[in-house]
Scaffold this motif. Sequence first.
Motif, PDB file in Angstrom:
ATOM      1  N   ASP A 163     -44.983 -22.325  -6.810  1.00 53.31           N
ATOM      2  CA  ASP A 163     -43.771 -23.028  -6.385  1.00 53.31           C
ATOM      3  C   ASP A 163     -44.158 -24.057  -5.338  1.00 53.31           C
ATOM      4  O   ASP A 163     -44.901 -23.740  -4.400  1.00 53.31           O
ATOM      5  CB  ASP A 163     -42.747 -22.058  -5.789  1.00 53.31           C
ATOM      6  N   ARG A 217     -41.275 -25.189 -10.148  1.00 55.81           N
ATOM      7  CA  ARG A 217     -41.986 -23.935 -10.414  1.00 55.81           C
ATOM      8  C   ARG A 217     -42.921 -24.162 -11.602  1.00 55.81           C
ATOM      9  O   ARG A 217     -42.472 -24.552 -12.687  1.00 55.81           O
ATOM     10  CB  ARG A 217     -41.008 -22.808 -10.692  1.00 55.81           C
ATOM     11  N   MET A 274     -36.470 -26.081  -9.518  1.00 53.76           N
ATOM     12  CA  MET A 274     -36.103 -24.795  -8.947  1.00 53.76           C
ATOM     13  C   MET A 274     -35.150 -24.972  -7.771  1.00 53.76           C
ATOM     14  O   MET A 274     -35.284 -25.912  -6.975  1.00 53.76           O
ATOM     15  CB  MET A 274     -37.374 -24.073  -8.479  1.00 53.76           C
ATOM     16  N   ASP A 275     -34.168 -24.083  -7.665  1.00 50.39           N
ATOM     17  CA  ASP A 275     -33.260 -24.055  -6.527  1.00 50.39           C
ATOM     18  C   ASP A 275     -33.913 -23.234  -5.422  1.00 50.39           C
ATOM     19  O   ASP A 275     -34.152 -22.034  -5.587  1.00 50.39           O
ATOM     20  CB  ASP A 275     -31.923 -23.443  -6.934  1.00 50.39           C
ATOM     21  N   SER A 332     -31.667 -19.994  -4.171  1.00 53.40           N
ATOM     22  CA  SER A 332     -31.604 -18.812  -5.032  1.00 53.40           C
ATOM     23  C   SER A 332     -32.959 -18.429  -5.614  1.00 53.40           C
ATOM     24  O   SER A 332     -33.099 -17.346  -6.186  1.00 53.40           O
ATOM     25  CB  SER A 332     -30.610 -19.061  -6.174  1.00 53.40           C
ATOM     26  N   GLN A 333     -33.940 -19.334  -5.489  1.00 53.17           N
ATOM     27  CA  GLN A 333     -35.277 -19.122  -6.051  1.00 53.17           C
ATOM     28  C   GLN A 333     -35.235 -18.985  -7.573  1.00 53.17           C
ATOM     29  O   GLN A 333     -36.083 -18.328  -8.175  1.00 53.17           O
ATOM     30  CB  GLN A 333     -35.935 -17.880  -5.433  1.00 53.17           C
ATOM     31  N   ARG A 334     -34.256 -19.625  -8.207  1.00 55.16           N
ATOM     32  CA  ARG A 334     -34.121 -19.568  -9.656  1.00 55.16           C
ATOM     33  C   ARG A 334     -34.441 -20.922 -10.277  1.00 55.16           C
ATOM     34  O   ARG A 334     -34.177 -21.964  -9.681  1.00 55.16           O
ATOM     35  CB  ARG A 334     -32.702 -19.144 -10.058  1.00 55.16           C
ATOM     36  N   SER A 335     -34.989 -20.882 -11.467  1.00 55.80           N
ATOM     37  CA  SER A 335     -35.308 -22.116 -12.191  1.00 55.80           C
ATOM     38  C   SER A 335     -34.024 -22.794 -12.650  1.00 55.80           C
ATOM     39  O   SER A 335     -33.016 -22.143 -12.936  1.00 55.80           O
ATOM     40  CB  SER A 335     -36.195 -21.807 -13.394  1.00 55.80           C
TER      41      SER A 335
END
Length: 730
Positions: free
Chosen positions: A180, A191, A205-206, A209-212
């Motif tokens: 990341d 990511r 990636m956000d 929220s650590q989401r793609s």
Amino acid sequence: MKGLTEPMLEMESYRQILEGIEQGRTPVFATGVIDAAKSHLLLCLREHIHRPLLVLTYSELRAREILEDMAFLQKDCAYYPAKDILFYSADVHSMEMNRQRFATLERVLTGDCPVIVAPMEALMDKYPEKEVFSGFLLRLKAGDTAEISELNRRLVMMGYERCELVESPGQFSLRGGILDIWSLTAEDAVRIEFWDDEIDSIRSMDAQSQRSIEKLDETVIFPMRELIFEEERAEKAAGCIAKEFAKTLENLEKKGMEEAAERLRETVGEDAERLRAEKTLAAPGTYVDYFYEKTVSLLSYLPEDTLLCFDEPERIREHMDTLTEEYNESVKGRIAQGYLMPGQSRMFFDYTELLRQAEGFSAVLLAGLSQRAADFSPECIADFAARSTPSFQQRADLFCEELQFLKKNDYRTLILTSSGTRAQRVAAELGEMGLEAAYVESLEKPVPIGAVWVARGGLARGFQYPFIHFAVFCDNELFGGKGKKRRKKRKKTEASIESFTDLHIGDYVVHDNHGIGVFRGLEKISVEGVEKDYMKISYRDGGNLFVPVSQMDMVQKYIGTGSAAPKLNKLGGQDWAKAKTKARTAVKILAEDLVALYARRAAAKGYAYGADTVWQKEFEESFPFEETDDQLNAIEDVKKRYGERQGNGPAHLRRCGLRKNGSCHTRGVQGGAGGQTGSVPCANDDTCTAALQYLRTAYGGLSCENGAAFTFPYAKTAEGKPEKYGARLF
């Protein structure tokens, strides 16, 4: 933009300037160009020679003024801010300033930057050569092969910080086969997933929220600092620094300056050891000459056909001389006190060196008065005799007389206003006063001789060229002041602190990154002999945060409900991040409720309102501020929905906002549109009450055409009961 550029081709002075540039006989000197006309002249040059421009001026304030005008004239502009060279090591440079500089530099390297505006001092920074810097750009594509360990090493050399989670630009994390990273010039982190040494996928990636988010084909990682180097160069620089450090330390000890010698050990000595051991430095810019024998300025990164435009060259010289003198005095004092070595005294280029580097480019000099340019030998001097336009201070009769005079003398006249609605209104009123004026939506066609055109535009001041009978007027001349008051754009709507008088010791404040704390006052902290003011904020468990006054915009007053004291956050803890995540979840739930609510309303039948009347237009023009883009979109949406919903359900538009003029004005337009037809839309919160007061003030007591009282009823459910849904949001 032919409406603004074509008339200039008729001016002999302008044709001389164009001819000199096209034939390579530069610099050319354009005199008699007032500040209001300089941005227009730059636009014309850009349109007619099709070459990139670098506009250099004498101050940051003037650079921003030019940028604002150029943003309307030439949509694709970039700003390159200057660092504070007097406090280069004591100041904490803002992330936004660094982002602006790198974003502009990235566009220059990719060849996608037609116009750059910068204060002259921004060019004083030293860079490695363009080929060296370009070699540190990381271009990664899905399917490419790359060793993860080599990427990790390279990112550290580029100035990135390795951490557990990527939360802000300049960080990267490596967990197994997942990398990341958040580049300073990118909106979002990316990511990168590896399958062994092959890049399997790249996704944005956000960071919260650590989401793609979405899949990408490739990504470009830009360096985090301007001075970049390989490990071999770092070792060589460490040796050079250590050698001069030993010599300087010996001289200080011989003179009996023990305090300065100790200070030199704590600064330069520790930096040399760290560079030798870790191959990196927190602030390597102060040692730039130890890393590279040859350094260049931003000029060496520009395309060869770039046209340099110097705004008031004599004022630039005066400003640069003053700045250089102050810098030399500052460096001399720091060397004596042991903060610097003599070899660090030339961290920046001086003005004479920059002029020498600029000799390979074509140049245009702009000045309001005819004067001598001591630093240049102009090949051509042309006088434009531009004049400022008079101010009429809302005297429509005087303005109409001026336009009649210009029309009679075959002037091409262009009137630029802050909004399309105002432009149409001005054209209509001039027509009622017996002057033929046309509203145009685009300036892609030339203005006919003797014509008066009215259009939407964003120039700060008007100007005219008597030689070619061409005049441009703006809001400043028509309505006084600077037209509608421009709102300063903010990223947040909290109780932002604009002055230290807004705060008292003991007040609760909120820092963007660290959460709720207590303001403990201002403290002076000395860094390398330079005293600076810092805001002291205390947190739970005894933590203290010192915020430079230059970053005051990151702190807001706490505006929680109730009288109970808020719970303080812990400095470095995760409770603040969790609170923000919880708030985002609550907003998501609220959005889902609203979607369901609007789905039910879509089945109901509504009432269609008529087109805007003269009263409606007058009401909109009475608003004393320039509408923001969001307000204009809201007003347009209101009119569209209320005009097209007959038989298709009520509009029931929800407008959320603070109880301020902008929200009241938007709702006032909504209520005013209905009031003219004998009915009004529903209103369900206290903002609408303020909007009603706003309407009554604007009209001096508003009533419907049939004499009924002007009221804001509550909406009703299918069973006929009041639906007080407004309380859910306010």
